[in-house]
Design an enzyme around this catalytic site. Structure first.
Site, PDB file in Angstrom:
ATOM      1  N   LYS A  26       0.899  -8.379 -18.671  1.00 38.38           N
ATOM      2  CA  LYS A  26       0.370  -9.588 -19.306  1.00 38.38           C
ATOM      3  C   LYS A  26       0.857  -9.702 -20.741  1.00 38.38           C
ATOM      4  CE  LYS A  26      -3.859 -10.527 -17.995  1.00 38.38           C
ATOM      5  NZ  LYS A  26      -5.279 -10.130 -17.952  1.00 38.38           N
ATOM      6  N   ARG A  96      -8.395  -9.198 -23.339  1.00 35.89           N
ATOM      7  CA  ARG A  96      -7.907  -9.163 -21.958  1.00 35.89           C
ATOM      8  C   ARG A  96      -7.186  -7.861 -21.680  1.00 35.89           C
ATOM      9  NH1 ARG A  96      -4.009 -14.304 -21.763  1.00 35.89           N
ATOM     10  NH2 ARG A  96      -4.564 -14.258 -19.554  1.00 35.89           N
ATOM     11  N   GLY A 105      -7.854  -9.216 -11.015  1.00 39.93           N
ATOM     12  CA  GLY A 105      -9.295  -9.125 -10.845  1.00 39.93           C
ATOM     13  C   GLY A 105      -9.838  -7.713 -10.965  1.00 39.93           C
ATOM     14  N   MET A 107      -9.556  -5.611 -13.716  1.00 40.30           N
ATOM     15  CA  MET A 107     -10.035  -5.270 -15.040  1.00 40.30           C
ATOM     16  C   MET A 107     -10.706  -6.516 -15.617  1.00 40.30           C
ATOM     17  SD  MET A 107      -8.566  -2.193 -15.128  1.00 40.30           S
ATOM     18  CE  MET A 107      -8.204  -1.665 -16.754  1.00 40.30           C
ATOM     19  N   ARG A 352       3.468 -14.499 -14.485  1.00 40.45           N
ATOM     20  CA  ARG A 352       3.892 -13.261 -13.826  1.00 40.45           C
ATOM     21  C   ARG A 352       4.527 -13.637 -12.495  1.00 40.45           C
ATOM     22  NH1 ARG A 352      -2.291 -11.580 -12.760  1.00 40.45           N
ATOM     23  NH2 ARG A 352      -2.781 -13.280 -11.390  1.00 40.45           N
ATOM     24  N   HIS A 468     -10.651 -14.941  -4.835  1.00 43.47           N
ATOM     25  CA  HIS A 468     -10.412 -13.506  -4.647  1.00 43.47           C
ATOM     26  C   HIS A 468     -10.020 -13.200  -3.202  1.00 43.47           C
ATOM     27  CE1 HIS A 468     -11.647  -9.316  -3.803  1.00 43.47           C
ATOM     28  NE2 HIS A 468     -11.099  -9.093  -4.979  1.00 43.47           N
ATOM     29  N   ARG A 574      12.679   8.519  26.048  1.00 39.43           N
ATOM     30  CA  ARG A 574      11.910   9.710  26.444  1.00 39.43           C
ATOM     31  C   ARG A 574      11.678   9.642  27.943  1.00 39.43           C
ATOM     32  NH1 ARG A 574       9.258   6.801  22.716  1.00 39.43           N
ATOM     33  NH2 ARG A 574       8.960   7.580  20.596  1.00 39.43           N
ATOM     34  N   ARG A 630      16.987  11.489  26.394  1.00 36.07           N
ATOM     35  CA  ARG A 630      16.523  12.864  26.177  1.00 36.07           C
ATOM     36  C   ARG A 630      16.031  13.453  27.493  1.00 36.07           C
ATOM     37  NH1 ARG A 630      11.475  13.871  22.349  1.00 36.07           N
ATOM     38  NH2 ARG A 630      10.369  13.014  24.137  1.00 36.07           N
ATOM     39  N   GLU A 758      14.911  19.746  15.710  1.00 30.52           N
ATOM     40  CA  GLU A 758      13.477  19.611  15.456  1.00 30.52           C
ATOM     41  C   GLU A 758      12.807  20.950  15.212  1.00 30.52           C
ATOM     42  OE1 GLU A 758      11.728  17.629  18.848  1.00 30.52           O
ATOM     43  OE2 GLU A 758      13.249  18.442  20.183  1.00 30.52           O
ATOM     44  N   SER A 777      20.299  14.440  16.621  1.00 28.11           N
ATOM     45  CA  SER A 777      19.305  13.451  16.249  1.00 28.11           C
ATOM     46  C   SER A 777      18.145  14.246  15.665  1.00 28.11           C
ATOM     47  CB  SER A 777      18.864  12.659  17.472  1.00 28.11           C
ATOM     48  OG  SER A 777      17.862  11.746  17.094  1.00 28.11           O
ATOM     49  N   GLY A 779      14.729  15.078  15.048  1.00 29.51           N
ATOM     50  CA  GLY A 779      13.415  14.736  15.614  1.00 29.51           C
ATOM     51  C   GLY A 779      12.379  15.116  14.578  1.00 29.51           C
ATOM     52  N   THR A 780      12.154  14.220  13.636  1.00 38.91           N
ATOM     53  CA  THR A 780      11.386  14.610  12.446  1.00 38.91           C
ATOM     54  C   THR A 780       9.882  14.705  12.703  1.00 38.91           C
ATOM     55  OG1 THR A 780      11.582  12.315  11.758  1.00 38.91           O
ATOM     56  CG2 THR A 780      13.047  13.908  10.702  1.00 38.91           C
ATOM     57  N   ASN A 781       9.389  14.208  13.838  1.00 38.16           N
ATOM     58  CA  ASN A 781       7.974  14.451  14.141  1.00 38.16           C
ATOM     59  C   ASN A 781       7.752  15.942  14.349  1.00 38.16           C
ATOM     60  OD1 ASN A 781       7.704  11.722  14.125  1.00 38.16           O
ATOM     61  ND2 ASN A 781       7.551  11.504  16.344  1.00 38.16           N
ATOM     62  N   ASP A 782       8.538  16.501  15.283  1.00 36.86           N
ATOM     63  CA  ASP A 782       8.396  17.929  15.537  1.00 36.86           C
ATOM     64  C   ASP A 782       8.900  18.749  14.362  1.00 36.86           C
ATOM     65  OD1 ASP A 782       7.127  18.873  17.920  1.00 36.86           O
ATOM     66  OD2 ASP A 782       8.588  17.702  19.060  1.00 36.86           O
ATOM     67  N   CYS A 844      15.187  10.119  14.864  1.00 39.74           N
ATOM     68  CA  CYS A 844      14.440   9.397  15.885  1.00 39.74           C
ATOM     69  C   CYS A 844      12.938   9.668  15.822  1.00 39.74           C
ATOM     70  CB  CYS A 844      14.982   9.713  17.276  1.00 39.74           C
ATOM     71  SG  CYS A 844      14.792  11.442  17.723  1.00 39.74           S
ATOM     72  N   TYR A 864      22.725   6.605  11.812  1.00 41.30           N
ATOM     73  CA  TYR A 864      21.776   5.598  12.278  1.00 41.30           C
ATOM     74  C   TYR A 864      20.348   6.103  12.175  1.00 41.30           C
ATOM     75  CZ  TYR A 864      21.258   8.289  16.614  1.00 41.30           C
ATOM     76  OH  TYR A 864      20.981   9.272  17.516  1.00 41.30           O
TER      77      TYR A 864
HETATM   78  P1  ADP Z   1      -7.036 -11.668 -15.156  1.00 40.42           P
HETATM   79  O1  ADP Z   1      -6.102 -10.549 -15.426  1.00 40.42           O
HETATM   80  O2  ADP Z   1      -8.178 -11.295 -14.302  1.00 40.42           O
HETATM   81  O3  ADP Z   1      -6.311 -12.893 -14.701  1.00 40.42           O
HETATM   82  P2  ADP Z   1      -7.133 -12.834 -17.755  1.00 40.42           P
HETATM   83  O4  ADP Z   1      -7.067 -11.940 -18.927  1.00 40.42           O
HETATM   84  O5  ADP Z   1      -5.885 -13.523 -17.403  1.00 40.42           O
HETATM   85  O6  ADP Z   1      -7.721 -12.031 -16.537  1.00 40.42           O
HETATM   86  O7  ADP Z   1      -8.264 -13.864 -18.107  1.00 40.42           O
HETATM   87  C1  ADP Z   1      -9.196 -14.419 -17.268  1.00 40.42           C
HETATM   88  C2  ADP Z   1      -9.253 -15.920 -17.497  1.00 40.42           C
HETATM   89  O8  ADP Z   1      -9.526 -16.239 -18.843  1.00 40.42           O
HETATM   90  C3  ADP Z   1      -7.965 -16.615 -17.146  1.00 40.42           C
HETATM   91  O9  ADP Z   1      -8.261 -17.798 -16.452  1.00 40.42           O
HETATM   92  C4  ADP Z   1      -7.354 -16.914 -18.459  1.00 40.42           C
HETATM   93  O10 ADP Z   1      -6.549 -18.024 -18.390  1.00 40.42           O
HETATM   94  C5  ADP Z   1      -8.575 -17.129 -19.356  1.00 40.42           C
HETATM   95  N1  ADP Z   1      -8.272 -16.787 -20.749  1.00 40.42           N
HETATM   96  C6  ADP Z   1      -7.853 -15.606 -21.214  1.00 40.42           C
HETATM   97  N2  ADP Z   1      -7.617 -15.652 -22.534  1.00 40.42           N
HETATM   98  C7  ADP Z   1      -7.893 -16.905 -22.930  1.00 40.42           C
HETATM   99  C8  ADP Z   1      -7.821 -17.575 -24.187  1.00 40.42           C
HETATM  100  N3  ADP Z   1      -7.404 -16.957 -25.290  1.00 40.42           N
HETATM  101  N4  ADP Z   1      -8.187 -18.858 -24.220  1.00 40.42           N
HETATM  102  C9  ADP Z   1      -8.606 -19.486 -23.106  1.00 40.42           C
HETATM  103  N5  ADP Z   1      -8.688 -18.922 -21.899  1.00 40.42           N
HETATM  104  C10 ADP Z   1      -8.325 -17.633 -21.792  1.00 40.42           C
HETATM  105 MG    MG Z   2      10.169  16.662  19.786  1.00 44.35          MG
HETATM  106 MG    MG Z   3      -5.033 -13.883 -15.520  1.00 41.83          MG
END
Ligand code: ADP
Ligand code: MG
Ligand code: MG
Length: 888
Positions: A26, A96, A105, A107, A352, A468, A574, A630, A758, A777, A779-782, A844, A864
């Site tokens: 981020k 953040r 989601g 942290m 991202r 989520h 087999r 085999r 094997e 070949s 035979g990596t299981n055995d 195999c 192969y």
């Molecule tokens: P996550 O990693 O869970 O996406 P974020 O750090 O991106 O968490 O933030 C959670 C929410 O808060 C996001 O929708 C983000 O856009 C919003 N947010 C984060 N920083 C700011 C900011 N400085 N001003 C307005 N909204 C923010």
């Molecule tokens: Mg075998």
């Molecule tokens: Mg975010």
């Protein structure tokens, strides 16, 4: 002096996208966007190194950190013209987290930090919007108490729900400023009551509290689980981003949203996203209100009557489309964007590389290569081979009758059937019993990860395409229907109500994540299409690949399936699997129970035609491709009846005394059958078995060759060879049979005789064995079993413990152990090749379909890999990626 803090803002940044390890994903991307001159609220990033320092020093901060943070805050103050903690002109910030790998989601983020009883008044005066100011303050109190003070958010939700009900409000936006003030009073009282301390009013205390909370959240339960599931090392640490706030909740000209530069579900090259007017932060993702579509096209498609951003705020929309196109081109990948519009002005808050379904990943990679944005090798490298699994799995037969009980959003494609469960713990329990379940929830949270893993599919009644449930399900490749609002879930009562029908826990439903439909009962499914983008990527992969990909197959159905998936021959047939069906098991048992060689030969005579016709079919399906067969491998007692009842029955059908059968079964009993009388040891004891099989193979080769007009060159594989003399003994018999068949049929037959490597001894003595063997070949299981001295059939009970306790990082039966088993493979390959330069080398075991193991096979230079039919496309792609990587 160590630099712990990196600033960004006003078109400049001390870091860039290159600094992902130091600044987290981020932070690095915020810096990069700033450097590109995009509108990003100014701020700074505290490095992941500071987090590592924090954990190395009993959760304390490096001594210079405070001064560096103050300096960076002063810089933000300079840019914004506001000061942190100044009640007349206050600077509010968000705090953040942001690790190297995106952990959505996982942290926690705190918004509106810096608000207190004084600054909230100032905010109200400055914005001329009291409602907005108090809404922001109550949000801050809620988030801060949850994330930093460790108070359960339910406490506040309860208060909020009560207040809503009392005032007859349906949504949060209906609260007036005065009403928010009262809610805040209740919140603060609750905090004092729960913690015995008032809510902190000092902005500096708030800030350091939040920084500490982000660092500590790296070690919270959710984060640890996520890291374990995604193999992210704990040592990486998280960065902390402190950033000036911008407000999406400043009334009707403000908004907040999330978007993907292309559709993350289908891959379609069109901006795709959702937003909410007068909202902040996570509101869109949390599923509190149903979000609106960003584009007009998206709105029309979803049939919504709520206006799109395109219509509502055309200028901000235009700016946003420009920026998203720019970012996609800059990063050369589909981007997942977060933005906020404050009184008509657009601010970028995150970018991202976007998570996507396997189908979307294919389409995006192929499209981008065709657009010239990336090369075809890059397109191949972009696809996670394991994700192809999703495409190879069933969808609902379009002709099937659908008993639709509800419709939600098509959040993650594919269809799934299972019993309804209402909690993640139940899902896990039933899964452990081998049952298939659909997790049904109002919405999911990070606490549900384990339940989602255990389920075939996920159904929620609230939340959008970026909720989520939707995001996580897509990541896991599980079907998901989200926001099926007409369905009612009563978690406590254990019922799902739809169209007046009530479904209880345990009843079977089907969800179709491609259309969003929820259906009663189980529904017929269809195999997927492997054309289009899939075919394009495969073609590029095949062009980049060096190793061949064969399949492990015995049945005609499997062999055909594997060919349709692109298998280039059979790496392991087999033969024992062919002996279990119908009459064959009877003849097989006769053979095993025979008194001497003559009787045994008589029984084998009966098996010969059946075995021969199997091989003819296999050769015909694999026309022109190599087929490795085999010889019989498992200990013979596997073919005999086990229980008393079975013994009686079999004795009767064979016309012998039950007593004799029992004696014979007991005589064949072994203490360690996997290390016992099996593999080539059977052929040494009973050469007539190998002779019958060799005859069946050669006669089938002649027959199939005659029919197709092209010669079939079978590869006969002798299993479990440890010393060369074993192979020589069996090979002499095979050669003799070949000579007989050639004489009888007056024809020539080309064939190879080789062995499976094997046993550790075989790998070590590979030089000598290769004097006789024309191919190896692995035979990596055995080989894994015999190298570790761990019985594969008994390992489940302790291997999981080993993984949990960090003794083994990975199950060596799933992913090849490079250090031990891998070394033996390398040694075997080297010594074998030294003795016979044209020795064919393959693998195999299960590992032949595991991408990491395939990469190892490429490094060692095998010719192969061979794997089960469904893994053939995965192996083709993984082999291509390994070849591209090895070239680089
Ligand atoms: P996550 O990693 O869970 O996406 P974020 O750090 O991106 O968490 O933030 C959670 C929410 O808060 C996001 O929708 C983000 O856009 C919003 N947010 C984060 N920083 C700011 C900011 N400085 N001003 C307005 N909204 C923010
Ligand atoms: Mg075998
Ligand atoms: Mg975010």
């Amino acid at each position: 002096m160590t630099k712990w803090v990196y600033s960004f803002g006003d078109g400049q940044a001390e870091g860039s996208a290159q600094d992902r390890e130091l600044l987290g994903g981020k932070g690095a991307n915020l810096a990069e966007m700033c450097g590109l001159g995009l509108p990003v609220p100014p701020g700074f990033t505290i490095t992941t190194e500071a987090c590592a320092w924090y954990y190395a020093h009993e959760r304390s901060y490096p001594p210079e950190l405070e001064r560096q943070v103050d300096a960076a805050l002063a810089e933000v103050a300079r840019i914004t013209g506001r000061r942190f903690g100044d009640p007349r002109n206050m600077l509010l910030v968000s705090v953040r987290s942001g690790a190297r790998a995106s952990m959505p989601g996982m942290m926690d983020t705190v918004l509106n930090l810096g608000l207190n009883d004084d600054t909230v008044e100032a905010l109200a005066a400055e914005s001329d919007d009291e409602r907005f100011a108090y809404d922001s303050y109550r949000r801050f109190i809620q988030m801060y108490s949850d994330v930093v003070l460790g108070l359960d958010h339910e406490v506040f939700e309860q208060i909020l729900e009560d207040e809503k009900a009392q005032r007859g409000h349906e949504v949060d936006t209906e609260f007036t400023a005065d009403e928010w003030r009262e809610v805040i009073t209740l919140y603060k009282a609750k905090i004092e009551e729960e913690l015995g301390q008032p809510f902190p009013q000092d902005p500096r205390e708030q800030l350091w509290g939040a920084i500490g909370a982000v660092f500590s959240s790296w070690m919270n339960h959710r984060a640890i689980t996520y890291r374990r599931l995604h193999n992210i090392p704990a040592s990486w640490g998280t960065a902390v981003n402190v950033q000036a706030m911008v407000f999406g909740n400043m009334g009707e000209t403000s908004a907040t949203g999330v978007a993907f530069t292309r559709n993350p579900s289908t891959g379609e090259n069109r901006l795709y996203g959702e937003f909410l007017v007068n909202a902040q932060g996570e509101d869109v993702v949390a599923g509190i209100r149903t979000p609106q579509s960003i584009t007009e096209a998206g709105r029309l498609e979803s049939g919504s009557d709520k206006p799109s951003l395109e219509k509502l705020m055309p200028e901000a929309f235009a700016a946003f489309t420009r920026i998203s196109a720019r970012l996609e081109e800059h990063y050369r990948d589909m981007q997942d964007l977060e933005f906020t519009i404050e009184r008509g002005k657009l601010w970028m808050l995150q970018t991202r590389s976007g998570k996507r379904t396997a189908k979307a990943a294919l389409k995006i990679a192929v499209d981008m290569a065709n657009e010239g944005l990336i090369t075809s090798d890059e397109a191949v490298a972009r696809i996670d081979p394991a994700s192809l699994d999703q495409l190879l799995h069933p969808t609902i037969d379009p002709k099937a009758e659908r008993d639709v009980i509800g419709v939600g959003l098509p959040a993650s494609p594919g269809a799934a059937t299972g019993e309804i469960v209402f909690s993640s713990d139940e899902a896990e329990e039933l899964k452990a019993q081998g049952r298939k379940v659909i997790l049904v929830r109002v919405e999911t949270s990070p606490e549900d990860i384990h339940g989602m893993h255990a389920s075939e599919g996920i159904l929620t009644t609230r939340g959008g395409m970026t909720s989520h449930a939707a995001v996580v399900a897509r990541g896991m490749g599980k079907p998901c229907v989200s926001g099926a609002g007409a369905l009612r879930v009563d978690t406590r009562g254990g019922t799902l109500t739809a169209l007046g029908r009530r479904f209880s826990k345990g009843e079977v439903i089907t969800i179709d994540g491609t259309t969003g439909q929820v259906l009663a009962g189980a529904v017929p499914m269809l195999q997927p299409e492997l054309s289009g983008d899939f075919a394009a990527i495969m073609e590029w992969a095949d062009a980049a690949r060096r190793m061949k990909v064969r399949t492990n197959a015995e049945t005609p159905a499997d062999a055909r399936m594997a060919r349709s998936f692109g298998a280039e021959g059979v790496g392991l047939c087999r033969t024992e699997h062919m002996f279990f069906e119908g009459d064959r098991i009877v003849a097989m048992r006769e053979m095993i129970l025979a008194d001497g060689e003559t009787d045994r030969r008589a029984a084998l005579e009966k098996l010969l035609p059946m075995q021969r016709s199997d091989f003819v079919e296999l050769f015909e399906i694999m026309a022109g491709l190599p087929v490795t067969i085999r010889l019989l491998d498992p200990p013979l007692h596997e073919f005999l009846p086990k229980t008393e009842d079975e013994i009686e029955e079999v004795a009767a059908s064979l016309g012998i005394e039950a007593e004799r059968l029992r004696e014979r079964t007991e005589a064949l009993h072994e203490f360690n059958p996997m290390l016992g009388h099996r593999g080539c040891r059977l052929a040494v004891s009973y050469p007539e078995i190998a002779e019958m099989q060799a005859r069946a193979i050669f006669e089938a080769a002649v027959e199939a060759g005659a029919r197709s007009g092209s010669q079939v060159v079978p590869e006969i594989m002798v299993p479990l060879v440890g010393v060369t003399a074993e192979l020589d003994f069996v090979k002499a018999r095979i050669d003799a049979v070949a000579a007989d068949v050639m004489r009888e049929r007056d024809t020539r037959i080309g064939y190879l005789v080789g062995t499976m490597i094997e046993l550790p001894r075989a790998a070590i003595a590979a030089g000598a064995i290769a004097e006789s063997a024309e191919f190896f070949s692995f035979g990596t299981n055995d080989l894994t079993q015999t190298t570790f001295g761990i019985s594969r059939d008994d390992a489940a009970s302790f291997l999981e413990t080993y993984r949990r306790k960090g003794i083994l990082e990975e199950d060596p039966f799933v992913s090849l152990d490079r250090e031990g088993v891998g070394e033996l493979v390398r040694l075997g390959a080297e010594r074998g090749r030294a003795a016979r330069p044209d020795l064919k080398l393959g693998i195999c075991g299960e590992h032949g379909g595991d991408p990491a193991s395939i990469a190892f096979c490429e490094e060692v230079g095998l010719d192969y890999v061979s794997c089960s039919p469904f893994r053939v496309p995965i192996a083709r792609l993984a082999a291509a990626q390994a070849a591209v990587r090895n070239k680089a």
